[in-house]
Design an enzyme around this catalytic site. Structure first.
Site, PDB file in Angstrom:
ATOM      1  N   LYS A   1       0.853  -1.191   0.000  1.00 57.46           N
ATOM      2  CA  LYS A   1       0.000   0.000   0.000  1.00 57.46           C
ATOM      3  C   LYS A   1       0.887   1.238   0.000  1.00 57.46           C
ATOM      4  O   LYS A   1       1.607   1.519   0.941  1.00 57.46           O
ATOM      5  CB  LYS A   1      -0.938   0.069   1.202  1.00 57.46           C
ATOM      6  CG  LYS A   1      -1.969   1.183   0.988  1.00 57.46           C
ATOM      7  CD  LYS A   1      -2.631   1.711   2.223  1.00 57.46           C
ATOM      8  CE  LYS A   1      -1.876   2.803   2.924  1.00 57.46           C
ATOM      9  NZ  LYS A   1      -1.751   4.086   2.165  1.00 57.46           N
TER      10      LYS A   1
ATOM     11  N   GLY B   1       7.108   5.045   8.814  1.00 57.20           N
ATOM     12  CA  GLY B   1       6.251   6.218   8.960  1.00 57.20           C
ATOM     13  C   GLY B   1       6.318   6.751  10.377  1.00 57.20           C
ATOM     14  O   GLY B   1       7.353   6.660  11.033  1.00 57.20           O
ATOM     15  N   SER B   2       5.192   7.278  10.845  1.00 60.57           N
ATOM     16  CA  SER B   2       5.169   7.956  12.146  1.00 60.57           C
ATOM     17  C   SER B   2       5.018   6.961  13.291  1.00 60.57           C
ATOM     18  O   SER B   2       4.527   5.840  13.099  1.00 60.57           O
ATOM     19  CB  SER B   2       4.009   8.951  12.183  1.00 60.57           C
ATOM     20  OG  SER B   2       2.785   8.254  12.124  1.00 60.57           O
TER      21      SER B   2
ATOM     22  N   THR C   1       1.192   5.911  13.957  1.00 64.97           N
ATOM     23  CA  THR C   1       0.696   4.922  12.993  1.00 64.97           C
ATOM     24  C   THR C   1       1.405   3.581  13.207  1.00 64.97           C
ATOM     25  O   THR C   1       0.767   2.519  13.139  1.00 64.97           O
ATOM     26  CB  THR C   1       0.871   5.442  11.555  1.00 64.97           C
ATOM     27  OG1 THR C   1       0.126   6.662  11.426  1.00 64.97           O
ATOM     28  CG2 THR C   1       0.355   4.450  10.541  1.00 64.97           C
ATOM     29  N   GLY C   2       2.693   3.621  13.510  1.00 67.26           N
ATOM     30  CA  GLY C   2       3.430   2.385  13.808  1.00 67.26           C
ATOM     31  C   GLY C   2       2.817   1.649  14.992  1.00 67.26           C
ATOM     32  O   GLY C   2       2.702   0.417  14.985  1.00 67.26           O
TER      33      GLY C   2
ATOM     34  N   GLU D   1       9.894   1.144  11.106  1.00 65.33           N
ATOM     35  CA  GLU D   1      10.922   2.179  10.983  1.00 65.33           C
ATOM     36  C   GLU D   1      10.205   3.509  11.187  1.00 65.33           C
ATOM     37  O   GLU D   1       9.415   3.913  10.342  1.00 65.33           O
ATOM     38  CB  GLU D   1      11.595   2.064   9.608  1.00 65.33           C
ATOM     39  CG  GLU D   1      12.946   2.750   9.563  1.00 65.33           C
ATOM     40  CD  GLU D   1      12.827   4.176   9.111  1.00 65.33           C
ATOM     41  OE1 GLU D   1      12.544   5.045   9.976  1.00 65.33           O
ATOM     42  OE2 GLU D   1      12.999   4.419   7.914  1.00 65.33           O
TER      43      GLU D   1
ATOM     44  N   CYS E   1      13.879  10.253   7.272  1.00 63.47           N
ATOM     45  CA  CYS E   1      13.818   9.667   8.615  1.00 63.47           C
ATOM     46  C   CYS E   1      15.159   9.784   9.315  1.00 63.47           C
ATOM     47  O   CYS E   1      15.221   9.997  10.515  1.00 63.47           O
ATOM     48  CB  CYS E   1      13.353   8.226   8.541  1.00 63.47           C
ATOM     49  SG  CYS E   1      14.115   7.294   7.223  1.00 63.47           S
TER      50      CYS E   1
ATOM     51  N   GLU F   1      10.475  15.175  16.101  1.00 64.47           N
ATOM     52  CA  GLU F   1      10.863  15.100  14.692  1.00 64.47           C
ATOM     53  C   GLU F   1      10.115  16.198  13.929  1.00 64.47           C
ATOM     54  O   GLU F   1       8.885  16.258  13.966  1.00 64.47           O
ATOM     55  CB  GLU F   1      10.503  13.724  14.132  1.00 64.47           C
ATOM     56  CG  GLU F   1      10.932  13.533  12.686  1.00 64.47           C
ATOM     57  CD  GLU F   1      10.701  12.108  12.181  1.00 64.47           C
ATOM     58  OE1 GLU F   1       9.554  11.617  12.279  1.00 64.47           O
ATOM     59  OE2 GLU F   1      11.665  11.486  11.694  1.00 64.47           O
TER      60      GLU F   1
HETATM   61  P1  NAI Z   1       1.891   8.149   8.604  1.00 62.05           P
HETATM   62  O1  NAI Z   1       2.748   7.269   9.428  1.00 62.05           O
HETATM   63  O2  NAI Z   1       0.500   8.373   9.098  1.00 62.05           O
HETATM   64  O3  NAI Z   1       1.813   7.569   7.096  1.00 62.05           O
HETATM   65  C1  NAI Z   1       2.671   6.596   6.561  1.00 62.05           C
HETATM   66  C2  NAI Z   1       1.864   5.514   5.871  1.00 62.05           C
HETATM   67  O4  NAI Z   1       1.004   4.898   6.825  1.00 62.05           O
HETATM   68  C3  NAI Z   1       0.957   5.981   4.726  1.00 62.05           C
HETATM   69  O5  NAI Z   1       0.971   5.011   3.696  1.00 62.05           O
HETATM   70  C4  NAI Z   1      -0.406   6.013   5.380  1.00 62.05           C
HETATM   71  O6  NAI Z   1      -1.465   5.825   4.453  1.00 62.05           O
HETATM   72  C5  NAI Z   1      -0.329   4.831   6.312  1.00 62.05           C
HETATM   73  N1  NAI Z   1      -1.279   4.866   7.435  1.00 62.05           N
HETATM   74  C6  NAI Z   1      -1.763   5.960   8.076  1.00 62.05           C
HETATM   75  N2  NAI Z   1      -2.606   5.579   9.050  1.00 62.05           N
HETATM   76  C7  NAI Z   1      -2.666   4.221   9.014  1.00 62.05           C
HETATM   77  C8  NAI Z   1      -3.362   3.239   9.786  1.00 62.05           C
HETATM   78  N3  NAI Z   1      -4.184   3.576  10.777  1.00 62.05           N
HETATM   79  N4  NAI Z   1      -3.161   1.938   9.496  1.00 62.05           N
HETATM   80  C9  NAI Z   1      -2.320   1.575   8.505  1.00 62.05           C
HETATM   81  N5  NAI Z   1      -1.656   2.447   7.742  1.00 62.05           N
HETATM   82  C10 NAI Z   1      -1.821   3.765   7.996  1.00 62.05           C
HETATM   83  O7  NAI Z   1       2.681   9.521   8.449  1.00 62.05           O
HETATM   84  P2  NAI Z   1       2.117  10.985   8.073  1.00 62.05           P
HETATM   85  O8  NAI Z   1       0.879  11.236   8.856  1.00 62.05           O
HETATM   86  O9  NAI Z   1       2.023  11.108   6.632  1.00 62.05           O
HETATM   87  O10 NAI Z   1       3.317  11.913   8.594  1.00 62.05           O
HETATM   88  C11 NAI Z   1       3.369  12.390   9.934  1.00 62.05           C
HETATM   89  C12 NAI Z   1       4.771  12.334  10.487  1.00 62.05           C
HETATM   90  O11 NAI Z   1       5.267  11.011  10.429  1.00 62.05           O
HETATM   91  C13 NAI Z   1       5.824  13.146   9.744  1.00 62.05           C
HETATM   92  O12 NAI Z   1       5.829  14.483  10.145  1.00 62.05           O
HETATM   93  C14 NAI Z   1       7.090  12.456  10.152  1.00 62.05           C
HETATM   94  O13 NAI Z   1       7.519  12.926  11.416  1.00 62.05           O
HETATM   95  C15 NAI Z   1       6.679  11.009  10.286  1.00 62.05           C
HETATM   96  N6  NAI Z   1       7.050  10.222   9.089  1.00 62.05           N
HETATM   97  C16 NAI Z   1       8.201   9.484   9.151  1.00 62.05           C
HETATM   98  C17 NAI Z   1       8.640   8.797   8.048  1.00 62.05           C
HETATM   99  C18 NAI Z   1       9.900   7.996   8.097  1.00 62.05           C
HETATM  100  O14 NAI Z   1      10.584   7.889   7.105  1.00 62.05           O
HETATM  101  N7  NAI Z   1      10.198   7.352   9.212  1.00 62.05           N
HETATM  102  C19 NAI Z   1       7.908   8.831   6.778  1.00 62.05           C
HETATM  103  C20 NAI Z   1       6.681   9.597   6.820  1.00 62.05           C
HETATM  104  C21 NAI Z   1       6.295  10.268   7.946  1.00 62.05           C
HETATM  105 MG    MG Z   2      -0.947  10.201   9.589  1.00 57.87          MG
END
Ligand code: NAI
Ligand code: MG
Length: 482
Positions: free
Chosen positions: A174, A227-228, A231-232, A249, A283, A383
Site C-alpha cells: 500500500k 512512517g510515524s 501509525t506504527g 521504521e 527519517c 521530529e
Molecule cells: P503516517 O505514518 O500516518 O503515514 C505513513 C503511511 O502509513 C501511509 O501510507 C499512510 O497511508 C499509512 N497509514 C496511516 N494511518 C494508518 C493506519 N491507521 N493503518 C495503517 N496504515 C496507515 O505519516 P504521516 O501522517 O504522513 O506523517 C506524519 C509524520 O510522520 C511526519 O511528520 C514524520 O515525522 C513522520 N514520518 C516518518 C517517516 C519515516 O521515514 N520514518 C515517513 C513519513 C512520515
Molecule cells: Mg498520519
C-alpha cells in the site's frame, strides 16, 4: 483532465472501491494526477490473490536463482525508464528532479542487491550424533504487507519489495495516498518481466481505511512499515491481534557530534545532504548538530551559509545537482514545521536564517538554521521532518553523548573528528542503529538500517533485512541405529 492511474491487484489494473483520489503537485498545490483509491474490499482481493500465489508455490517452488533473476530484471526494467519515472515522482512528491533520478537509481539497486542474494538464503545443518540428520530451512512467511510513506516512496517500497520477493514472499504494497503514482512502475515491471500472478500487488488507499484493513488482515503473515510513531503503534497493535511480526521504521531526531578537530568545511556537505535534501523529509535526517563550544560559532556561520546558498523552486525546474531545494509534501507538513520553529523562537531559540514560508505558491519553507537550542526543548526532541537544523553545544565528550542520546529516538547518529579513538568511543556509546563517522549517510543498500528506542525495530537494507522475511524451520530426522 488530469492523468488517471489505477491500482494493480490480482494481476490486473483496476479502479478503486473507494473511488478516486486527487494527487497534488506540492510545487503548486494544484491537482496533478488522479489515482484509484482502494478500500477494504480491494485489500481483501489483494491479500486473497497473494495467499493463492503462496499456496500454489508460484514463488517458493521456483529455484531461488531464477526467482532472483526476476527480481533483478524488475530493477533493470525500472532503470531503463529512470527519467520518466523520476518526472512523475517529482510531480507528485516535490523533490528536485535530480533527487528523484537518484531515488530511482537507488530503488533499482535494491533489486540488484536482493535479486543477487535470493540463492544465498541458506539454512544450516546441526550435528546431533550418528542417529539423526538435522537441518534448518529459511522459509518465507507467505504474504508480506508493506505500508509505504511519502518521503521516499520508491526507495522505501523497493527495499521491501525486492527483499520480500527474493525470499519468496507474495507482497501486498500500500503506497502513500500522497505519492502513489510513480510506484506504478513496480507493478509494470512485475508484469513486464513475468512475475507470477499474485506475487505483487501495488495500490493506494487512505491510511485509516485501506492501510488499517491491510495491517489487520488475518491472512497477512508479516508487516513492514515506515512512517510515524502513532501509525506504527496502530500497526503493531493490529499485528499483535493476528500474531504476526512487524518491522517498524519510525523516524528519528538524529544528531551529529562535531568535535573541535573536525573538518568543518567538509561538514558543510553533510549539512547540505543531511537536512536540505528532500526538504529535510528524511527519517535519518541530520536534524541536530551537537557542536563543541570552541567551534560552535564558526559552525553556526558555516551551516547558515549552506542554508542561505540554497535557492528554492519547483522540483521539475531543478534538474541538476546544485544549491537548491524543492517544496515540502503538503501544506499541513509545511505549516507544522513553520509553527514548530515559531514555538521555538518564543522559547528563546535564535532563528539564524529561514523559518518562514516564502512568497511562492506551493508548500515551500525556507531552509532554516536554529541556534541556542537546549537539549530538553521540544524543538530538540520532536521530529520536525522539514528543512530545519538545530545547533546545540557541548563542553566535553560525555556531554556530547548525553545530548545525542537524549531523545526517545535512536535511528542514526554521527561523529565528526580526526581522532579515531574518540570516534570509536562515540560509536560504542551512541544509542542508534547506525553511526556515521565523518560522513553523514555513509553506507548504502548493503548496510543494515533501523532503529533503537522509539525509532522502531527490525532492520531494512543489508543482509540483516532478509531475516525479516523468513522464518526458520528445523527438520530433525531419525536415521536409524548408530
Ligand atoms: P503516517 O505514518 O500516518 O503515514 C505513513 C503511511 O502509513 C501511509 O501510507 C499512510 O497511508 C499509512 N497509514 C496511516 N494511518 C494508518 C493506519 N491507521 N493503518 C495503517 N496504515 C496507515 O505519516 P504521516 O501522517 O504522513 O506523517 C506524519 C509524520 O510522520 C511526519 O511528520 C514524520 O515525522 C513522520 N514520518 C516518518 C517517516 C519515516 O521515514 N520514518 C515517513 C513519513 C512520515
Ligand atoms: Mg498520519
Amino acid at each position: 483532465m488530469n492523468c488517471y492511474l489505477q491500482n494493480w491487484i490480482g494481476g490486473e489494473w483496476i479502479d478503486g472501491g473507494a473511488g478516486r483520489l486527487a494527487v497534488e503537485d506540492p510545487a503548486t498545490g494544484e491537482p496533478a494526477y488522479e489515482h484509484a483509491c482502494a478500500d477494504a474490499g480491494d485489500v481483501a482481493m489483494a491479500v486473497a490473490s497473494a495467499r493463492a500465489c503462496h499456496a500454489r508455490g508460484l514463488l517458493t517452488r521456483m529455484r531461488p536463482i531464477e526467482r532472483g533473476r526476476l527480481v533483478q530484471a524488475m530493477g533493470h526494467w525500472i532503470a531503463e525508464r529512470t527519467d520518466v519515472i523520476a518526472e512523475t515522482l517529482t510531480h507528485e512528491q516535490g523533490k528536485p528532479l535530480w533527487e528523484a533520478r537518484n531515488e530511482v537509481v537507488n530503488a533499482c539497486r535494491y533489486f540488484e542487491y536482493y535479486g543477487n542474494q535470493a540463492a544465498l538464503v541458506e539454512g544450516r545443518s546441526i550435528p546431533l550424533g550418528a542417529s539423526y540428520l538435522d537441518y534448518t530451512v529459511l522459509e518465507p512467511y507467505g504474504v508480506s504487507a508493506q505500508i509505504i510513506p511519502w518521503n521516499f516512496p520508491l526507495e522505501v517500497a523497493a527495499r521491501s519489495i525486492a527483499a520480500g520477493l527474493a525470499t519468496g514472499n507474495a507482497c501486498v504494497v500500500k503506497t502513500s495516498e500522497l505519492t502513489p503514482c510513480a510506484s506504478g512502475c513496480f507493478a509494470q515491471a512485475a508484469e513486464a518481466v513475468g512475475l507470477p500472478t499474485g506475487a505483487l500487488h501495488v495500490f493506494t488507499g487512505l491510511g485509516p481505511d485501506a492501510g488499517a484493513a491491510l495491517a489487520s488482515h488475518p491472512d497477512v503473515n508479516q508487516i513492514v512499515f515506515t512512517g510515524s510513531i502513532p501509525t506504527g503503534q496502530k500497526i503493531a497493535a493490529a499485528a499483535s491481534r493476528t500474531v504476526v511480526p512487524c518491522v517498524l521504521e519510525l523516524g528519528g531526531k538524529s544528531a551529529a557530534i562535531v568535535h573541535d578537530d573536525a573538518d568543518l568545511e567538509a561538514f558543510e556537505t553533510d549539512v547540505r545532504r543531511g537536512i536540505f535534501v528532500n526538504a529535510g523529509q528524511i527519517c535519518s535526517a541530520l536534524s541536530r548538530v551537537v557542536a563543541h563550544v570552541s567551534i560552535h560559532d564558526e559552525l553556526v556561520d558555516r551551516i547558515a551559509g549552506v542554508a542561505r546558498s540554497l535557492s528554492i523552486g519547483p522540483g521539475l525546474e531543478l534538474t541538476e545537482f546544485g544549491p537548491n531545494m524543492g517544496p515540502m509534501i503538503s501544506a499541513k507538513q509545511r505549516d507544522r514545521a513553520v509553527d514548530m520553529v515559531a514555538g521555538a523562537e518564543r522559547e528563546g531559540v535564535a532563528v539564524v536564517t529561514g523559518g518562514r514560508r516564502p512568497n511562492l505558491p506551493g508548500h515551500f519553507m525556507d531552509p532554516t538554521v536554529l541556534s541556542g537550542v537546549e537539549p530538553g526543548m521540544s524543538i530538540a526532541q520532536t521530529e520536525i521532518f522539514g528543512p530545519v537544523i538545530s545547533v546545540l553545544r557541548f563542553n566535553d565528550e560525555a556531554d556530547s553523548i548525553r545530548i545525542a542520546n537524549g531523545t526517545r529516538y535512536g535511528l542514526v547518529a554521527g561523529v565528526f573528528t580526526r581522532d579515531l579513538d574518540r570516534a570509536t568511543r562515540a560509536a560504542r556509546a551512541l544509542r542508534a542503529g547506525q553511526v556515521f563517522v565523518n560522513e553523514w549517510f555513509a553506507g548504502g543498500v548493503e548496510t543494515p538500517f533501523g532503529g533503537f528506542g522509539k525509532s522502531g525495530y527490525g532492520r531494512e537494507k543489508g543482509r540483516e533485512a532478509l531475516m525479516n522475511y523468513v522464518q526458520t524451520k528445523n527438520v530433525a530426522i531419525r536415521i536409524g541405529e548408530s
